[in-house]
Every structure is written in C-alpha cells, then in structure tokens.
Write a protein that holds these residues in place. Structure first.
Motif, PDB file in Angstrom:
ATOM      1  N   TYR B 370      19.633   7.295  -0.226  1.00 34.70           N
ATOM      2  CA  TYR B 370      19.051   5.956  -0.363  1.00 34.70           C
ATOM      3  C   TYR B 370      20.123   5.024  -0.926  1.00 34.70           C
ATOM      4  CZ  TYR B 370      16.857   2.286  -3.257  1.00 34.70           C
ATOM      5  OH  TYR B 370      16.544   1.111  -3.876  1.00 34.70           O
ATOM      6  N   ARG B 371      20.171   3.817  -0.355  1.00 34.25           N
ATOM      7  CA  ARG B 371      21.087   2.804  -0.924  1.00 34.25           C
ATOM      8  C   ARG B 371      20.309   1.523  -1.187  1.00 34.25           C
ATOM      9  NH1 ARG B 371      27.307   2.163  -0.230  1.00 34.25           N
ATOM     10  NH2 ARG B 371      27.915   4.261  -0.811  1.00 34.25           N
ATOM     11  N   SER B 372      20.459   1.000  -2.366  1.00 32.97           N
ATOM     12  CA  SER B 372      19.706  -0.195  -2.756  1.00 32.97           C
ATOM     13  C   SER B 372      20.423  -1.461  -2.283  1.00 32.97           C
ATOM     14  CB  SER B 372      19.588  -0.250  -4.272  1.00 32.97           C
ATOM     15  OG  SER B 372      20.846  -0.593  -4.828  1.00 32.97           O
ATOM     16  N   GLN B 373      19.792  -2.592  -2.558  1.00 34.51           N
ATOM     17  CA  GLN B 373      20.481  -3.876  -2.411  1.00 34.51           C
ATOM     18  C   GLN B 373      21.614  -3.954  -3.436  1.00 34.51           C
ATOM     19  OE1 GLN B 373      17.506  -6.929  -3.017  1.00 34.51           O
ATOM     20  NE2 GLN B 373      17.673  -7.455  -0.860  1.00 34.51           N
ATOM     21  N   ARG B 374      22.507  -4.883  -3.169  1.00 34.53           N
ATOM     22  CA  ARG B 374      23.584  -5.098  -4.138  1.00 34.53           C
ATOM     23  C   ARG B 374      23.055  -5.908  -5.325  1.00 34.53           C
ATOM     24  NH1 ARG B 374      26.014  -5.260   0.815  1.00 34.53           N
ATOM     25  NH2 ARG B 374      28.009  -4.186   1.018  1.00 34.53           N
ATOM     26  N   LYS B 375      23.712  -5.740  -6.448  1.00 35.11           N
ATOM     27  CA  LYS B 375      23.375  -6.535  -7.625  1.00 35.11           C
ATOM     28  C   LYS B 375      24.663  -6.855  -8.390  1.00 35.11           C
ATOM     29  CE  LYS B 375      19.534  -5.603 -10.179  1.00 35.11           C
ATOM     30  NZ  LYS B 375      18.658  -6.745 -10.441  1.00 35.11           N
ATOM     31  N   PHE B 376      24.725  -8.071  -8.919  1.00 35.64           N
ATOM     32  CA  PHE B 376      25.857  -8.437  -9.780  1.00 35.64           C
ATOM     33  C   PHE B 376      25.524  -7.936 -11.181  1.00 35.64           C
ATOM     34  CE2 PHE B 376      28.141 -11.980 -12.201  1.00 35.64           C
ATOM     35  CZ  PHE B 376      29.358 -11.330 -12.148  1.00 35.64           C
ATOM     36  N   ILE B 377      26.226  -6.901 -11.577  1.00 38.36           N
ATOM     37  CA  ILE B 377      25.886  -6.230 -12.831  1.00 38.36           C
ATOM     38  C   ILE B 377      26.746  -6.764 -13.974  1.00 38.36           C
ATOM     39  CG2 ILE B 377      26.060  -4.030 -14.045  1.00 38.36           C
ATOM     40  CD1 ILE B 377      24.878  -2.676 -11.698  1.00 38.36           C
ATOM     41  N   THR B 378      26.064  -7.381 -14.923  1.00 38.25           N
ATOM     42  CA  THR B 378      26.690  -7.793 -16.178  1.00 38.25           C
ATOM     43  C   THR B 378      25.687  -7.474 -17.284  1.00 38.25           C
ATOM     44  OG1 THR B 378      25.753 -10.006 -16.285  1.00 38.25           O
ATOM     45  CG2 THR B 378      27.778  -9.750 -14.997  1.00 38.25           C
ATOM     46  N   GLN B 379      26.030  -7.848 -18.508  1.00 42.80           N
ATOM     47  CA  GLN B 379      25.095  -7.584 -19.607  1.00 42.80           C
ATOM     48  C   GLN B 379      23.804  -8.395 -19.476  1.00 42.80           C
ATOM     49  OE1 GLN B 379      26.596  -8.839 -23.413  1.00 42.80           O
ATOM     50  NE2 GLN B 379      26.676 -10.986 -22.846  1.00 42.80           N
ATOM     51  N   ARG B 380      23.792  -9.417 -18.593  1.00 41.30           N
ATOM     52  CA  ARG B 380      22.609 -10.270 -18.464  1.00 41.30           C
ATOM     53  C   ARG B 380      21.505  -9.627 -17.645  1.00 41.30           C
ATOM     54  NH1 ARG B 380      23.049 -15.952 -16.332  1.00 41.30           N
ATOM     55  NH2 ARG B 380      21.153 -16.260 -17.496  1.00 41.30           N
ATOM     56  N   VAL B 381      21.833  -8.593 -16.909  1.00 41.89           N
ATOM     57  CA  VAL B 381      20.824  -7.979 -16.040  1.00 41.89           C
ATOM     58  C   VAL B 381      19.685  -7.418 -16.886  1.00 41.89           C
ATOM     59  CG1 VAL B 381      20.423  -6.034 -14.481  1.00 41.89           C
ATOM     60  CG2 VAL B 381      22.456  -7.462 -14.203  1.00 41.89           C
ATOM     61  N   GLN B 382      18.479  -7.583 -16.358  1.00 41.52           N
ATOM     62  CA  GLN B 382      17.330  -6.997 -17.055  1.00 41.52           C
ATOM     63  C   GLN B 382      17.300  -5.497 -16.786  1.00 41.52           C
ATOM     64  OE1 GLN B 382      13.775  -8.964 -15.716  1.00 41.52           O
ATOM     65  NE2 GLN B 382      13.681 -10.075 -17.626  1.00 41.52           N
ATOM     66  N   TRP B 383      17.306  -4.731 -17.827  1.00 37.84           N
ATOM     67  CA  TRP B 383      17.258  -3.269 -17.683  1.00 37.84           C
ATOM     68  C   TRP B 383      15.889  -2.750 -18.055  1.00 37.84           C
ATOM     69  CZ3 TRP B 383      21.253  -2.467 -14.888  1.00 37.84           C
ATOM     70  CH2 TRP B 383      22.458  -3.126 -15.133  1.00 37.84           C
ATOM     71  N   PRO B 384      15.441  -1.648 -17.463  1.00 32.27           N
ATOM     72  CA  PRO B 384      16.141  -0.883 -16.432  1.00 32.27           C
ATOM     73  C   PRO B 384      15.999  -1.529 -15.051  1.00 32.27           C
ATOM     74  CG  PRO B 384      14.031   0.127 -16.876  1.00 32.27           C
ATOM     75  CD  PRO B 384      14.154  -1.023 -17.832  1.00 32.27           C
ATOM     76  N   TRP B 385      16.908  -1.175 -14.149  1.00 29.52           N
ATOM     77  CA  TRP B 385      16.847  -1.619 -12.749  1.00 29.52           C
ATOM     78  C   TRP B 385      15.962  -0.611 -12.015  1.00 29.52           C
ATOM     79  CZ3 TRP B 385      21.841  -1.924  -9.232  1.00 29.52           C
ATOM     80  CH2 TRP B 385      21.496  -2.490  -8.002  1.00 29.52           C
ATOM     81  N   PRO B 386      14.781  -1.042 -11.567  1.00 33.33           N
ATOM     82  CA  PRO B 386      13.835  -0.060 -11.031  1.00 33.33           C
ATOM     83  C   PRO B 386      14.052   0.233  -9.540  1.00 33.33           C
ATOM     84  CG  PRO B 386      12.781  -2.211 -11.201  1.00 33.33           C
ATOM     85  CD  PRO B 386      14.212  -2.389 -11.646  1.00 33.33           C
ATOM     86  N   HIS B 387      13.863   1.512  -9.178  1.00 34.07           N
ATOM     87  CA  HIS B 387      13.931   1.929  -7.757  1.00 34.07           C
ATOM     88  C   HIS B 387      12.789   2.916  -7.529  1.00 34.07           C
ATOM     89  CE1 HIS B 387      17.973   0.189  -7.374  1.00 34.07           C
ATOM     90  NE2 HIS B 387      18.082   0.563  -8.635  1.00 34.07           N
ATOM     91  N   ASN B 388      11.824   2.505  -6.753  1.00 31.62           N
ATOM     92  CA  ASN B 388      10.702   3.398  -6.465  1.00 31.62           C
ATOM     93  C   ASN B 388      10.849   3.924  -5.040  1.00 31.62           C
ATOM     94  OD1 ASN B 388       8.362   4.774  -6.165  1.00 31.62           O
ATOM     95  ND2 ASN B 388       7.040   3.125  -6.951  1.00 31.62           N
ATOM     96  N   LEU B 389      11.151   5.218  -4.927  1.00 35.12           N
ATOM     97  CA  LEU B 389      11.433   5.813  -3.618  1.00 35.12           C
ATOM     98  C   LEU B 389      10.241   6.596  -3.082  1.00 35.12           C
ATOM     99  CD1 LEU B 389      15.083   7.075  -4.289  1.00 35.12           C
ATOM    100  CD2 LEU B 389      14.237   4.772  -3.909  1.00 35.12           C
ATOM    101  N   ALA B 390       9.070   6.414  -3.659  1.00 31.63           N
ATOM    102  CA  ALA B 390       7.891   7.213  -3.273  1.00 31.63           C
ATOM    103  C   ALA B 390       7.623   7.114  -1.775  1.00 31.63           C
ATOM    104  CB  ALA B 390       6.677   6.745  -4.075  1.00 31.63           C
ATOM    105  N   SER B 391       7.801   5.923  -1.218  1.00 33.11           N
ATOM    106  CA  SER B 391       7.479   5.757   0.206  1.00 33.11           C
ATOM    107  C   SER B 391       8.557   6.344   1.112  1.00 33.11           C
ATOM    108  CB  SER B 391       7.291   4.270   0.508  1.00 33.11           C
ATOM    109  OG  SER B 391       8.512   3.604   0.280  1.00 33.11           O
TER     110      SER B 391
END
Lengths: 385, 396
Positions: B370-391
C-alpha cells in the motif's frame, strides 16, 4: 515562444452543509528544495515559473489536503488541480436551529442542572459604561436561563453570558456579525473553572477563519488576513460584508505587526461599525503602534460608549495603552524622559481621572481573562449591577 | 560581575544581547517542601528556575543563534538542590537576582541594545510570576516580600520592560528584533487574586514610542508553577523544550543567498513547545503575546529532524507487517511499531523534514504494498497520520 510562466488553479471539493466553506489557504512548493514558490487561496489563479510542484491546502484544524502526484508545469500551462479531501474530517455545524423556541428542547439542560451552584443569565447592553462610571444609568437587562447553548441574532448585539457562582461571576462575550446570528455553546466546570466554548457564526467562511485564528494556525490566518485587507471593500462595504471577519483580520495583522494599509482600514472600522466594541480597540492600538498617541488617547477615552471588546486581544491592548498613558500623565513622575512624553498627551485633570479609571477597570478585566479562549471570557469578576 | 560574555569589540555587524534571569532561592519564602502560607502568598522557594536559566545560557553558547553573541548577562539565585545538581551555577560568574541588580542589568542591557537596529535581544526569566492577559505579567525577584516594603516592590512588570525597549526618542537605534520568554506562570486562583491592579515600580522610565516596527514576541509558559518549576534539580519543562526547539523547530525552508535554509521563529518554537507539552501531558499550551511578527532566531542549514507518528489499522494486518516512509527519491526509512502491547496500530520514527509517502507491506493486502498520498512532513503535521487499510484486505 512559450511563456516561461505557468498558471495553476487549486480546487477543493469541500462538502456542503458543514462548518467550513469558502476558500482555503493553498501552498505551492518546489518539489526539489521544498521552498514555497507561491501561496494563495483555493479557486484563485496562481502564476508560477514552469517546474515541478507539490501542492497542498490547509484546513483550520491543521489537516493538510494534497494532490496525489507532483504537479509538472510546462511553460504556458494553465492547469487546474483538484485536492483530495476524502480522508479529511469536516466538522458539522454547531447547531442549525434558527429560533429560540425551536431550539429550546435540544438546548435545555437536564432537570438536575437546576440544582447546580451556577446561575446563568443572558446579559444585554453595554455594562462597561456603568462599571467605569457608576453614575452612568446602565441600560443592561438580565434574563435568567437554564440553557447551555443559545443563538443570538444581530438585533441582540452586545449580549453576554453571565455565569454566577459563589466565588464570582464569569462573563462570556457573544460576537455576532452584522445581519447574521451566532450559535454558542458553553460549559464551565464548577470544580476546575475550565471553560469549553463553541461558536458557530452561521457563515462557513467566517467559521473557517475564526478556527484558523483560534487553533493558532498563524501562517494561514495571516495569509487570509492579507487577502481580506486587499479585498476590504467586500468585507466592509458590499452586500456580503462581514465586519466581524474584518475585525479578526485586523487583530491578526496587528499581532503580526503588519501595519501597511491599516490606517484607512482601521479608521473605516471605527467610523462605520460603532456597534462593534473591537473596532475601537483596534484603532487605539493601531494609532499607538504608529506613534499617534494623542489621537489614540482621544479614542481610548471613548471606550465606555463602545463597551467591552469581544476578542481577548482587545482587552489586553486597551489595558496596556491605558496604563501607559496614565503613567506618562502622572504628575508625580519628574524624570525628563516622561516629562517630554507628557507634553505630547496634553491630558487635562478630568480626562486624567477618566483614563485612570479606565486603566483600573481594564487591569481587572485583563487579570480575569481566560487565556485559553480567543473570544473574551472573564472569570472571578464582581457581578455587573 | 556584570557580563558573563562580552564580545562587543569583536562583533562588528549585527549581534545578540541576552539577559537571563533565574530565581529559585526566594529569600523571604518558605522552603520548597514546607506548606504554603497566606502571608507568603502561598508561594515557596523553587528548585529548578535558576537551573533553567543556566540551561538556556549553555544552549545559546553553542552558536545556535542567527547572529553572533555580543553580550550575555546572567542573574541567578539558585537553590542548594540545584547547586548540588549543577555546581557550575556557582562558578558561572552570575549575580544574584535581586531587584537592585535586576534594574542595573536591565538598563545596561538596553544601553547595549541601542547600538544597532539589526541587533537582536533575548530576555528570559524563570521564577515566580503571573501572566495577566496576553501583554502583561508580574515577575518576582529574589527579595520579593522584603519586610517594611510594599509587597510588589521587589518585582517587575514585563510590560514595562517591553515598552521600555520600544523605539522612542531616546531609543532611536534600538534592536528591532526582541524575544521575550517568561517561564513563570502561576495559575492558582488564590495567588492570582493578589495581583489585581498591582503597584509595581518601573524599571524603565515611561516614554511614548515612535512608530513601533519591532518584531517582539513574548512567550509565556502556562504550566502551573509547581509543575513547571518544581522539578527538583532539573531544568523546567519549558527550558528543556526551548533548548530542543532551538535545535530543530523549523517548519518551512526559505531561500537565503541562493541556499535553502530552515528558519526557527517564535511561531515555530510555539509549535515545538506545544508538542512537548502534549507529549508530557502537561495539560496546557504556551501562550504568545506582544508584537509577534516573524523574527528568525536561528537558521538551520539542513532539514530538521521530525518525530513521525503513524497509525496503521486494522490490527488484523498481522505479522509480518512492515511500515516505511519513502521520500521522493525512493529512499525508505523503516518505521517500527511502538512498544505497546495493547495498541498494535501505532508506529513511530524520526526522519528529516520533507515530502513522504507511507508504504505498508503485508501479505494480507489485496495489492501489496500500500502507498499513501504524499505529505509534507514537518513538526506542524497533526500526529498520528492515520491509514485505515481495512477495505484493502484479502477476504479470508
């Protein structure tokens, strides 16, 4: 020969009937070195040099909407990209009831709440005038309520929520935009004094901007504020005008000390929106910031007529300036530095007495401010009579 | 000794003037482990404030600021607990933080700051005090409650310091970049009531500013004093977090002379401190007031480290399940599962700020990886970054 520049328009499919609407701040950064090449808002056309870009938009709660791929722009391209928001949370509106009667059943507290130690009332009118000068006949009414949520319309402007407890009263401002209404929910924990406040201004664009400010998204709030000042006609004159949006934008730019263009803007605010207490606070702070102290002082002396600012920063600005002018005008200070400044102010004895009283009252208000809130919330105060 | 660092003659261009104050050993307050009394405003001696200021002193000497240091002044009143933990507190050349010494140091600090508008000043205070609105705070020096004097005679108001540092007819060339840090917030109600309409003597004579184009943010720690400054023999949370922030709290690269550098500003420091406070469950956030602007306190030459936190659901992805973050050059960094037997969906690692995708390898996925969308990762990102792979799971 192809144009070395390219254009880009960013679209967001924001779901309808939710808390936020309008445009959102967009960032276009070079995908190689990550440096921001352009910033703007969604639906707006951005001109950038040809290149490869990573495009994002920010939501008021800090979430980031992105495109799936790097955007490759060739010279002369005019591309539109759509940012995915399917994985992002868009909060619902706070309440969409429009009348007091219709909302009553949902908002009314459980019967047990009648026996809590808190007495809640809706206060209407300018209570500040009577606090500063007790001889003033205050036109303030108090309507007891068992609610913990309410919708206030523009006709009720200058309404405050009063929560009386054994150790003092809390006063919560209810900012209302022109010809709109504000839905507000509150909960004041009687043990910890922790306050939860929620507002819905029944305007997605204003909700969104307010949330950017309240959530400390300073970069985005400044970006929106700059676009507000550019389009100030729209926010202050035309049919969709929103003085409350203009006020929030002014606070953001004052905090950032970005003062260009603010002279006319703050002058218009104070001339056109005499029902909005924060217009005065903003004008006073602007004038003081640029060194026009005599004019700032004249405006400040008018504060009893305007009432208590709805936004926390307004209280702090007025306190700071009132105290400064009292100290400068104090005839007991005899150092040369203060003497020179005193001449600039030129305060007579009556005005000196008045500004002293204003400084005292705002000192109390500032020390009662709830620092977790953007909107003015005061705790532990005397009961307004 | 007035200056613990003096480089005024060597630094020709813009430089930094620092005034650090840390007060633990309050002369007229009961010991830190005694019960608080009404007569002493429910306050006790502290055990980490002086050490906190000293920690900042050590940090700024590591060449971490935008411009070179010109001067450092150090006022410390350490407790015995702190001296035991850090003997250098006694040998650093600091002066005790009395009101008289504070007045002298602050005026000298301002005099030095009047030399060049491109200079920068830093003011840091750790000790007892109270924030009163976004613009004001009353801060207590070591001789607070000196007998026979008005109660607040040995205090100062940060508003007086900030106003006194404004450009004015006597401060025409004052440094226009000014940082204020107050590690001193009392939130207990019984103490707050003592500070209504406080009568605090000025340090600076009152003068009206000319056009104020300063960038002068003011940051308050808002943790209750006992939590913030009651860490016996350890620096406060605020100073620890601030020292880390000066190493990595950058969010957005910018071009300086053709090179991408990463600026640290008061806003990015706030992001870092709020994250630290959340991580340590301190139950609050720091507050910024003053004229915030966007002043840069330091440029980092490279992307800073960012602590990434991912949530990958569902649990039934099972083992082996490998999680990676991949940059645009295809370089992958493994993100190990956090050591939490009750929650197997949390993953974490430290990476350099940049654009990343999350990759998940699991035999249970219909399309692996699985590959997610890209994200610009800095300290400002809201954590955690969620990934639900159930489907995306194979049906069993």
């Amino acid at each position: 020969m192809a144009d070395p520049k390219a254009s880009l328009t960013v679209k967001l499919d924001v779901p309808a009937e939710h808390r936020w609407s309008g445009t959102f701040p967009v960032e276009v950064r070079n995908s190689d070195n990550l440096i921001l090449t352009a910033t703007g808002v969604s639906d707006g056309r951005l001109e950038v040099p040809a290149g490869r870009y990573f495009v994002t938009a920010s939501l008021p709660n800090g979430q980031q909407a992105t495109v799936d791929d790097i955007v490759d722009l060739q010279p002369g391209d005019d591309k539109q990209v759509r940012l995915s928001v399917s994985d992002l949370d868009f909060p619902a509106t706070l309440e969409n009831t429009t009348t007091l009667r219709g909302s009553f059943k949902e908002f009314v507290r459980p019967i047990t709440r009648y026996f809590t130690a808190q007495n809640v009332a809706i206060l209407r009118g300018n209570w500040l005038a009577a606090v500063i000068d007790p001889k003033t006949v205050a036109s303030v009414s108090r309507q007891p309520t068992t609610r913990s949520s309410i919708e206030i319309g523009f006709s009720d402007v200058n309404a405050w929520i009063e929560i009386a407890a054994s150790d003092g009263c809390s006063y919560l401002a209810v900012p209302v935009d022109e010809n709109r209404s504000t839905t507000m929910q509150w909960h004041l924990d009687p043990k910890t004094s922790a306050l939860e406040l929620k507002f819905d201004f029944n305007d997605g664009e204003l909700n969104s901007f307010f949330d950017f400010v309240h959530n400390g998204q300073s970069f985005e709030a400044r970006s929106i504020s700059r676009s507000i000042i550019v389009q100030s006609e729209q926010y202050m004159v035309d049919k969709r005008r929103s003085p409350l949006t203009a006020i929030l934008g002014a606070y953001v730019l004052l905090r950032a000390n970005e003062l260009d263009g603010m002279d006319v803007w703050t002058d218009n605010l104070v001339n056109w929106f005499t029902w909005l207490p924060d217009a005065l606070a903003i004008r006073v702070e602007y004038l003081a910031r640029v060194g026009a102290h005599s004019a700032a002082l004249r405006q400040l002396l008018d504060v009893p007529k305007w009432g208590t600012p709805w936004i926390r920063s307004g209280i702090a600005y007025l306190e700071n300036r009132a105290k400064l002018y009292v100290n400068v005008a104090d005839p007991d200070r005899t150092d040369g530095v203060t003497d020179a400044s005193r001449t600039v102010l030129g305060l007579g004895p009556d005005d000196l007495k008045k500004i002293r009283r204003i400084a005292d009252v705002f000192s109390e208000l500032a020390s009662a401010l709830d620092m977790t809130q953007t909107v003015t919330a005061l705790h532990g105060l005397w009961r307004v009579s | 000794m007035a200056l613990v660092f003096d480089n005024r003659k060597k630094v020709v261009g813009p430089g930094v003037h620092v005034l650090l104050v840390g007060v633990s050993d309050y002369l007229n307050l009961p010991d830190h482990d005694e019960p608080p009394f009404d007569e002493t405003w429910f306050l006790n001696k502290l055990t980490s404030a002086a050490l906190s200021a000293f920690k900042i002193y050590e940090t700024i000497q590591q060449d971490v600021l935008r411009s070179p240091l010109k001067t450092v002044r150090l006022l410390l009143s350490p407790s015995p607990v702190e001296i035991d933990a850090e003997p250098a507190l006694e040998t650093a050349g600091a002066t005790r933080a009395s009101r008289v010494a504070f007045e002298r140091f602050t005026r000298d600090w301002r005099r030095d700051a009047r030399g060049n508008p491109e200079d920068m000043t830093i003011f840091y205070f750790a000790g007892h005090g109270l924030q009163r609105g976004p613009e004001e705070g009353v801060l207590l020096l070591e001789d607070f409650l000196e007998p026979e004097l008005p109660p607040l005679a040995r205090c100062f108001e940060i508003g007086n310091i900030r106003n006194g540092m404004a450009p004015s007819p006597t401060n025409t060339d004052i440094a226009l970049t000014q940082f204020y840090f107050a590690d001193a917030c009392l939130t207990r109600q019984e103490t707050q009531k003592k500070f209504v309409n406080p009568q605090v003597p000025d340090v600076f004579a009152v003068e009206l500013n000319v056009a104020d184009r300063r960038e002068a943010p003011m940051m308050f720690s808002t943790v209750d004093g006992t939590i913030a400054l009651g860490r016996a023999g350890k620096p406060s949370h605020f100073s620890e977090a601030l020292a880390v922030a000066l190493q990595r709290a950058a969010e957005e690269p910018t071009d300086v002379n053709g090179s991408a550098v990463w600026p640290i500003t008061m806003l990015t420091i706030k992001t870092a401190l709020d994250w630290y406070y959340t991580k340590h469950q301190l139950g609050t956030q720091v507050k910024i007031g003053g004229v915030v602007g966007s002043p840069v306190i330091r440029y980092l030459p490279d992307p800073p480290d960012v602590d990434v936190s991912l949530q990958v659901r569902p649990d039934s992805l099972g083992e082996p399940c490998c999680v990676w973050v991949c940059d645009d050059n295809g370089i992958a960094t493994a993100v190990p599962r956090r050591d939490d037997k009750d929650n197997k969906t949390q993953f974490g690692a430290t990476v350099k700020a940049g654009i990343y995708q999350v990759q998940v390898d699991s035999a249970r996925l219909t399309s692996n990886p699985y590959r997610s969308q890209r994200k610009f990762i800095t300290q400002r990102v809201q954590w955690p970054w969620p990934h639900n792979l159930a489907s995306l799971l194979k049906t069993s």
